[in-house]
Write a protein that holds these residues in place. Structure first.
Motif, mmCIF file in Angstrom:
data_model
loop_
_atom_site.group_PDB
_atom_site.id
_atom_site.type_symbol
_atom_site.label_atom_id
_atom_site.label_comp_id
_atom_site.label_asym_id
_atom_site.label_seq_id
_atom_site.Cartn_x
_atom_site.Cartn_y
_atom_site.Cartn_z
ATOM 1 N N GLU A 661 -32.974 8.209 20.757
ATOM 2 C CA GLU A 661 -31.752 8.431 19.978
ATOM 3 C C GLU A 661 -31.015 9.709 20.372
ATOM 4 N N GLY A 662 -31.748 10.656 20.925
ATOM 5 C CA GLY A 662 -31.141 11.946 21.263
ATOM 6 C C GLY A 662 -30.599 12.008 22.677
ATOM 7 N N ILE A 663 -30.799 10.976 23.458
ATOM 8 C CA ILE A 663 -30.344 10.993 24.856
ATOM 9 C C ILE A 663 -29.104 10.114 24.943
ATOM 10 N N LYS A 664 -27.950 10.725 25.224
ATOM 11 C CA LYS A 664 -26.685 9.978 25.176
ATOM 12 C C LYS A 664 -25.839 10.320 26.389
ATOM 13 N N GLU A 665 -25.070 9.309 26.846
ATOM 14 C CA GLU A 665 -24.040 9.630 27.834
ATOM 15 C C GLU A 665 -23.012 10.496 27.128
ATOM 16 N N ILE A 666 -22.272 11.317 27.895
ATOM 17 C CA ILE A 666 -21.300 12.224 27.276
ATOM 18 C C ILE A 666 -20.302 11.393 26.460
ATOM 19 N N SER A 667 -20.222 11.661 25.182
ATOM 20 C CA SER A 667 -19.409 10.855 24.282
ATOM 21 C C SER A 667 -19.425 11.517 22.919
ATOM 22 N N ARG A 668 -18.680 10.928 21.981
ATOM 23 C CA ARG A 668 -18.732 11.451 20.598
ATOM 24 C C ARG A 668 -20.143 11.313 20.024
ATOM 25 N N GLN A 669 -20.835 10.225 20.431
ATOM 26 C CA GLN A 669 -22.199 10.005 19.919
ATOM 27 C C GLN A 669 -23.101 11.172 20.326
ATOM 28 N N PHE A 670 -22.859 11.702 21.542
ATOM 29 C CA PHE A 670 -23.670 12.851 21.964
ATOM 30 C C PHE A 670 -23.369 14.055 21.068
ATOM 31 N N VAL A 671 -22.098 14.271 20.779
ATOM 32 C CA VAL A 671 -21.726 15.431 19.945
ATOM 33 C C VAL A 671 -22.396 15.311 18.583
#
Ligand code: HDD
Length: 689
Positions: A661-671
């Protein structure tokens, strides 16, 4: 140049040679002709004893240090204000609690306990949380910690506790660490310390920031109203940012990355205008309620769960100004629990009573004079006058003959000086029922202090599974540094009274046989769990106060970096660019951007979350860069969110990052992910006890 620098401390402006540069003088006001060279006989001859400029300068320098505090030596502080939300005139006559909306100045110092002044900010240690309120009726000091209970019940044990935790007497080490024989030897022989040990081994003692710790007055105090009615009170500070801590591996690595991690964070957040804030809470209760509790409110090893007596929020403290001078303010500030104002009073807590003596006494030894209250940081901001006179470093020039009271010099037309005032003066609360029990003079602990384990058990049972594992692992770490096996075993024997499960895990983690349970002076009770005692259940998912590190290199996508930084800022966070060279990198759009930090000097433990934005070329190069691989690996191991662009993915793979859940492509979800930690990842990255 700041204007203030042109002035002597006395405020006189020195004669200037031109607008900008005042003339440098000696302490006697003599102009200095040359501050680069000492006075010699001839070109290469001996330095002359008559060089008073040299001697005065070196003499002063030789005495620039004062003795550091015997405890809480390392600290950082800030100015600010306390603002009351609603009048508390029904429960206290204390002036600072009368008028809603009124602000009064404060000076707050945070500290570690065991380490010397030059030690690091992030050892496993309790944090001091001392607030000086400059009220209109004199100074009130609330000298607390970030843990609501204490190791010992009686002040007579304080020197032993501190001797045991500080560097060992013969070796002079370890510095700022409790993981050694003498500390655990003492603890194992003092079952009353078990509750505080649970807190000390929890993540409370490895906070992410001073801005994310709670504060507690610990003792039960009293509030007294206009009619002389008393209400018991326990004081709480609740951080606006919520609670946040680090994980142990991260805290260890922070000690290498930045010795001043907390000090810097406090200073920089105030400089940025991102003012640290806490709300002041009070647990208020009467004698009847106190009598009905299954523990004694005069025992500082006990707390009252918020679920039993709620915390009433009464105001807030905002720290909005850094000290101008670390020594004059942070080092010379002198707190004292005996500094109390009308409307607040003590109880018979034997730990508190001992403290009432110790602080005034220690200031004399530390600051060298009984006149330390005249230092600007310690002086009340309301008028103060009495007949105390003279003493070392007296800075007041008192006028007239009247230095005694009573006197009748006014009858001779002279100033007669101040007089006592029974109306506004401090009067001690009279009706302490504890006093009524007074009988023979006894050196004893009351029976009501005998239960050393029930609240330790309450604390342990109130933690999440992950937090319990952190406590067990911390105990294993600390006891693994203890060479004396009988001490390890005695600690585990005590722990069996707290939780059989915990004791078994610690024994297993150390690889020792489970010892027989130690006897308990009182039956261990099962209290209802208190979720308020858990950090993880009280964290706020917010980017406010958090910083995202962004790893970039030549060719990184300029647009992506810009947008990410914008989103982070919008969410209330900050970001820092990290690059192989601090001078910066050439981005995809051929613009050069400066880095905030160089890769080796800015390891990921100093950030709350990280992002990696790299070109395919740069990513390939980074695969051979240990610091870059470690950067990502540590962020993963420290349970932080990691954002990446697809070209950077090979670096994540090399660092053994596994999608969650903590590994995200750069996006709002990452923020969004960056505003929290991923404790559920932990079993996959380390074995906890
Ligand atoms: Fe203490 C400093 C907090 C028990 C004796 N203490 C000191 C500071 C804090 C505390 C925050 C640093 C203040 C600053 O920033 O300058 N101490 C506590 C708490 C305690 C406690 C929360 C228990 C509830 N202390 C305690 C006892 C004694 C002392 C029982 C002695 C009998 N403490 C001192 C001291 C210090 C001090 C030796 C060292 C420097 C100073 O006072 O100004 O007097």
């Amino acid at each position: 140049m700041k204007k203030a620098n042109n002035k002597t401390p006395g405020g006189e402006t020195h004669q200037t040679t031109d607008e900008q540069h005042p003339v440098l003088t000696t302490n006697q006001g003599i102009h200095v002709s040359d501050n680069q060279n000492s006075l010699k006989a001839g070109q290469r001859g001996p330095v002359l004893l008559e060089d008073f400029m040299l001697r005065e300068k070196i003499f002063h320098f030789d005495h620039e240090r004062i003795p550091e505090r015997i405890v809480h030596a390392r600290g950082s502080a800030a100015h600010g204000y306390f603002e009351l939300y609603e009048s508390l005139s029904d429960i206290t006559k204390a002036d600072l609690f009368q008028r809603a909306g009124e602000k009064i100045p404060v000076f707050t110092r945070f500290s570690t306990v065991a380490g010397g002044a030059g030690s690091v900010d992030t050892p496993r240690d309790v944090r001091g949380f001392a607030v000086k309120f400059y009220t209109k009726e004199g100074n009130w000091d609330l000298v607390g910690n970030n843990i609501p209970v204490f190791f010992i019940q009686d002040a007579i044990k304080f020197p032993d506790l501190i001797h045991a935790v500080k560097m060992e007497a013969d070796k002079g080490y370890p510095q700022a660490a409790s993981a050694h024989d003498t500390f655990w030897d003492f603890i194992s022989l003092m079952p009353e310390s078990t509750h505080m040990i649970m807190w000390a081994m929890s993540d409370r003692t490895i906070p992410r920031s001073l801005r994310t710790i709670e504060g507690f007055g610990i003792h039960t105090f009293r509030l007294v109203n206009e009619n002389g009615k008393s209400t018991f009170v326990k004081f709480h500070w609740k951080p606006r940012l919520g609670l946040q801590s680090t994980v142990w591996d991260e805290a260890l690595k922070l000690q290498a990355a930045d010795n001043d991690y907390h000090r810097r964070d406090l200073f920089e957040s105030i400089e940025m205008g991102d003012y640290p804030e806490w709300e002041l809470g009070m647990q208020l209760f009467d004698q009847q309620t106190a009598d009905a509790l299954p523990y004694d409110v005069l025992d500082s090893t006990k707390l009252i769960p918020e679920e039993v007596i709620p915390v009433k929020i009464v105001g807030r403290m905002v720290l909005d100004r850094n000290p101008d001078n670390f020594f004059a303010e942070t080092e010379q500030v002198a707190y004292c629990p005996a500094n109390i104002v009308p409307g607040i009073d003590f109880t018979n807590d034997p730990l508190l009573q001992g403290r009432l003596f110790s602080y005034l006494d220690t200031q004399k030894s530390r600051l060298g004079t009984a006149n330390f209250h005249q230092l600007p940081i310690n002086a009340p901001k309301c008028p103060y006058m009495n007949m105390q006179r003279d003493g070392m470093m007296q800075t007041n020039v008192f006028k007239g003959r009247a230095n005694y009271e009573p006197n009748s010099l006014d009858m001779a037309g002279e100033e007669s000086g101040p007089r006592e005032c029974p109306v506004t003066g401090f009067t001690s609360f009279k009706g302490r029922p504890e006093m009524e029990e007074q009988g023979d003079r006894l050196r004893i602990r009351p029976e009501s202090f005998a239960d050393h384990y029930s609240q330790a058990r309450l604390f342990f049972r109130s933690q999440t599974e992950n937090e319990q594992a952190h406590i067990a692992s911390a105990l294993v770490f600390e006891l693994s540094k203890v060479v004396l096996e009988h001490v390890q075993l005695r600690v585990i024997a005590n722990l069996r009274n707290v939780s059989e499960d915990l004791a078994a895990r610690v024994a297993d983690g150390l690889g020792v046989e489970l010892p027989a349970k130690s006897p308990s002076a009182a039956p261990v009770q099962d209290f209802d769990a208190s979720p308020a005692l858990s950090i993880q259940q009280n964290m706020k998912a917010t980017l406010k106060g958090r910083c995202v590190g962004i790893l970039i290199a030549d060719g990184s996508d300029a647009d992506m970096i810009g947008k990410l930084q914008e989103e982070i800022e919008k969410a209330g966070g900050t970001s820092k660019l990290v690059a192989p060279k601090v001078g910066g990198v050439m981005l995809s759009d051929n613009t050069k951007v400066k880095a905030d930090g160089q890769l080796m000097g800015s390891p990921s433990q100093i950030f709350d979350a990280v992002a990696v934005i790299l070109s395919a070329d740069a990513a390939t190069k980074m695969l051979k860069e240990a610091a870059a691989i470690q950067w990502v690996m540590d962020a993963f191991g420290h349970l932080k969110a990691i954002g990446y662009n697809s070209d950077a993915k090979p670096l994540l793979d090399k660092a053994n990052v596994v999608e969650d859940e903590g590994i995200k492509e750069i996006s709002r979800q990452f923020v969004k992910a960056a505003s929290t930690r991923f404790f559920e990842r932990e079993p996959s990255v380390r074995t906890l006890a």
